[in-house]
Every structure is written in C-alpha cells, then in structure tokens.
Scaffold this active site. Structure first.
Site, PDB file in Angstrom:
ATOM      1  N   ASN A   1     -10.297   5.690   2.415  1.00  0.00           N
ATOM      2  CA  ASN A   1      -9.395   5.409   1.305  1.00  0.00           C
ATOM      3  C   ASN A   1      -9.458   6.517   0.255  1.00  0.00           C
ATOM      4  O   ASN A   1     -10.298   7.427   0.341  1.00  0.00           O
ATOM      5  CB  ASN A   1      -9.810   4.084   0.633  1.00  0.00           C
ATOM      6  CG  ASN A   1      -8.931   2.922   1.046  1.00  0.00           C
ATOM      7  OD1 ASN A   1      -7.728   3.081   1.240  1.00  0.00           O
ATOM      8  ND2 ASN A   1      -9.534   1.746   1.157  1.00  0.00           N
TER       9      ASN A   1
ATOM     10  N   GLU B   1       0.840  -1.211   0.000  1.00  0.00           N
ATOM     11  CA  GLU B   1       0.000   0.000   0.000  1.00  0.00           C
ATOM     12  C   GLU B   1       0.870   1.254   0.000  1.00  0.00           C
ATOM     13  O   GLU B   1       2.067   1.202   0.233  1.00  0.00           O
ATOM     14  CB  GLU B   1      -0.872   0.041   1.260  1.00  0.00           C
ATOM     15  CG  GLU B   1      -2.231  -0.593   1.105  1.00  0.00           C
ATOM     16  CD  GLU B   1      -3.260   0.328   0.440  1.00  0.00           C
ATOM     17  OE1 GLU B   1      -2.881   1.423  -0.032  1.00  0.00           O
ATOM     18  OE2 GLU B   1      -4.439  -0.060   0.389  1.00  0.00           O
TER      19      GLU B   1
ATOM     20  N   ASP C   1     -10.008   1.824  -4.017  1.00  0.00           N
ATOM     21  CA  ASP C   1      -8.985   1.850  -2.960  1.00  0.00           C
ATOM     22  C   ASP C   1      -8.136   3.107  -3.176  1.00  0.00           C
ATOM     23  O   ASP C   1      -8.670   4.203  -3.403  1.00  0.00           O
ATOM     24  CB  ASP C   1      -8.202   0.535  -2.979  1.00  0.00           C
ATOM     25  CG  ASP C   1      -7.450   0.262  -1.678  1.00  0.00           C
ATOM     26  OD1 ASP C   1      -7.271   1.204  -0.891  1.00  0.00           O
ATOM     27  OD2 ASP C   1      -7.016  -0.871  -1.452  1.00  0.00           O
TER      28      ASP C   1
HETATM   29  C1  BGC Z   1      -7.318  -1.602   3.399  1.00  0.00           C
HETATM   30  C2  BGC Z   1      -7.616  -3.073   3.346  1.00  0.00           C
HETATM   31  C3  BGC Z   1      -8.926  -3.282   2.635  1.00  0.00           C
HETATM   32  C4  BGC Z   1      -8.844  -2.636   1.264  1.00  0.00           C
HETATM   33  C5  BGC Z   1     -10.110  -2.742   0.463  1.00  0.00           C
HETATM   34  C6  BGC Z   1      -7.285  -1.073   2.023  1.00  0.00           C
HETATM   35  O1  BGC Z   1      -7.044   0.308   2.050  1.00  0.00           O
HETATM   36  O2  BGC Z   1      -6.110  -1.371   4.062  1.00  0.00           O
HETATM   37  O3  BGC Z   1      -7.645  -3.612   4.648  1.00  0.00           O
HETATM   38  O4  BGC Z   1      -9.228  -4.664   2.530  1.00  0.00           O
HETATM   39  O5  BGC Z   1      -8.520  -1.281   1.399  1.00  0.00           O
HETATM   40  O6  BGC Z   1     -11.176  -2.073   1.017  1.00  0.00           O
HETATM   41 CA    CA Z   2      -5.891   1.836   0.760  1.00  0.00          CA
END
Ligand code: BGC
Ligand code: CA
Length: 305
Positions: free
Chosen positions: A159, A18, A211
């Site tokens: 996100n 990430e 995301d």
């Molecule tokens: C999170 C994950 C999550 C994913 C999808 C990410 O930003 O850290 O834990 O599964 O987003 O929603």
């Molecule tokens: Ca993320």
C-alpha cells in the site's frame, strides 16, 4: 486559506472504494470498488452520475495511460494487468499476468493486486496483498517490457505507494506493519536503495493502518488511515503536520483533483462494518472530499516503459 471539513462528494455504497486518480486532461476522477470489480469515471463539474465499468474479478487499482493521461486506463485486475479504453466500451487489452494468481483455481485463490501508481517517467509500480491479509507472501513489482519484475518481497499488504516531487524517494507501506518506509529512488533507472522506516504509526500514537497516499506540491505525504477514521499529512521529514477526521472508520486512499488540484478526494470502505456499524457511519462507502490549502500534483500516466 486553511483546510476545510471533510464532506460527502458522492453518495455511494461501495464495499472497498480505492485508488482515486484525477485526470487533469479530462477533469475526471477515476476510482475503483476493489471487491466489486467496478471502475468509476466522474466529472465533478458536470451534473451527470458517474459512468462505471465492472470486470468479472476484483480490481486493486488503476492508473492513467499516456503522458497526458488520455490514452485509456491501466487496471490491476486480480488475474493480471489490463488496459481499458475511454470512454468505457467494455473492451480489455491484456498486458501482463499476475505471477501470484493461480489461473486453474477458483477466484480468490492467490494474492490479488492492490495499490499501484506510476512514477514521474510513467513507469508502473504495483503491489499484491496476501489472500488472508496476514502473511508476508505478497510483493511489489514494476511493469517492464510487458512483464512484471519483482522488486520487493515479504510483504503482507502492499500500500501507500508515492514518490517525492524532487524524485529522490519512493514511499511504500506494508499496512500490516503500521510503518511507512522510504527508499532512495533513481527514477531514470528505476533503481531502489535501502529502505528506512520513515513514519511509525505506533510511535506517533496514531490509530489504524497506513493505506493509500498522495503527495502534495510541498512534498507532504497524505495518508488515509484505514480503521483510523482520519487522513493525516506528513512533512517530507516524516513529521505529523495535520490530522483530519473523516466521517467513517475506513478511509482508503486520497487524490488531489479539481481545476486547481485543491480538492482532496477520499475513497472509503464498508467491508469491515456490520449493519449497526453502517447505520452509525452513513458516509462509509461514499466518495468524500475536502478543500485543501496546498494543491496537489498532476498524476503521471503509464507511458509503456
Ligand atoms: C486493501 C484492503 C485492506 C486495507 C487495509 C487496502 O489497500 O485493499 O483489503 O483491508 O488496505 O489494510
Ligand atoms: Ca490501498
């Protein structure tokens, strides 16, 4: 030139890659494996393997520190925000505690930090994620004078934070809703107006959940569709302009890097794949990249404001 195919830039077996962030000053890409608490530093122009530092808790995201991004890294660890020195020397400076983390309980009890980024004046925004990834118990904060100030509540999975280059909009998603919102934004005061739905994956028939994101120099918003196996590009009006399949189901976030900011780096996850799933998607968990026609923008660092 048109956008090219997605390739594996660096073979890795990350659980939840990430938060890729490019430092133009250092020609270095930083990113994290949230679940393992590992922070990576890699110079694509060198032959060397990435350097890593691993904290003893999860790390949701990172940001550069300093106006030119050369004063260390800010890391959003589960229990709070810390600053790391570069190159990594193992030292941590505590900046602010996570208001949703119960210290007296065991690891995993509370909402950890998730996606975050700095705005154009170097103000750090960061959201949390519901511990079960199902309830609207998380929130979005700004770091102000050493304290986290709650800006939005009722979020499931914070996100997709990004800002329009004309400084008018803040983009944000609660991944659980499959919608990306935009808020009128006053970058000088940090004030947010009323949010509106800007992109609805359901209405567009797109798979997965929105995301992490990055905005390019034309103001277009690139979003990684987690469980959707693609990255997509939206115009400033929220129209779907392009879809690029990636060789795994769970891309997590994108960042522009390389000398001319024309390499799109894409982090990926294996956390939702079983063994047969991992065997079918050997690129899952690696760092991916794609040459793109339109360059990105330099990432602002945290200026301490
Ligand atoms: C999170 C994950 C999550 C994913 C999808 C990410 O930003 O850290 O834990 O599964 O987003 O929603
Ligand atoms: Ca993320």
């Amino acid at each position: 030139m048109s956008d090219k195919l997605v390739e594996v830039a660096l073979e890795l077996e990350m659980s939840l890659g990430e938060s890729p962030v490019w430092s133009a000053a250092q020609q270095t890409l930083y990113w994290v494996d949230i679940n393992r608490g590992t922070i990576y530093a890699w110079r694509p122009a060198s032959e060397a393997a990435p350097e890593t530092m691993t904290l003893d808790e999860k790390v949701g995201c990172i940001a550069l520190c300093g106006e030119s991004g050369d004063a260390g890294l800010l890391a959003a660890a589960a229990s709070g925000l810390v600053r790391l020195r570069l190159p990594f020397d193992g030292q941590l400076e505590h900046l602010a505690a996570n208001p949703e983390w119960q210290k007296e309980q065991h690891e995993g009890q509370g909402n950890r930090f998730n996606d975050g980024r700095c705005d154009a004046v170097g103000r750090f925004w960061v959201g949390t994620i519901d511990a079960e990834e199902s309830q609207p118990s998380a929130a979005l904060y700004t770091l102000q004078d050493g304290a986290l100030v709650r800006r939005l509540s009722g979020i499931g999975i914070s996100n997709g934070l990004a800002f329009s280059p004309d400084r008018r909009w803040l983009y944000h998603t609660d991944s659980l809703t499959r919608r990306i919102l935009r808020y009128p934004y006053d970058v000088e005061s940090g004030g947010l107006g009323e949010g509106e739905t800007w992109v609805d994956l359901e209405a567009l028939g797109l798979p997965g959940v929105p995301d992490g994101a990055a905005v390019d120099s034309e103001g277009c918003y690139w979003s990684a569709l987690y469980d959707g196996g693609r990255v997509v590009r939206f115009s400033p009006e929220g129209e779907l302009l392009a879809e690029h399949e990636v060789p795994c189901p769970h891309p997590t976030m994108v960042a522009f890097g390389g000398r001319d900011l024309r390499t799109l780096y894409i982090t990926t996850a294996t956390q939702h794949l079983d063994d047969p799933g991992k065997a079918s998607w050997p690129a899952a968990g690696s760092l991916l990249s794609m040459a793109v026609a339109v360059p990105g923008l330099a990432e602002p660092g945290w200026t301490g404001r």
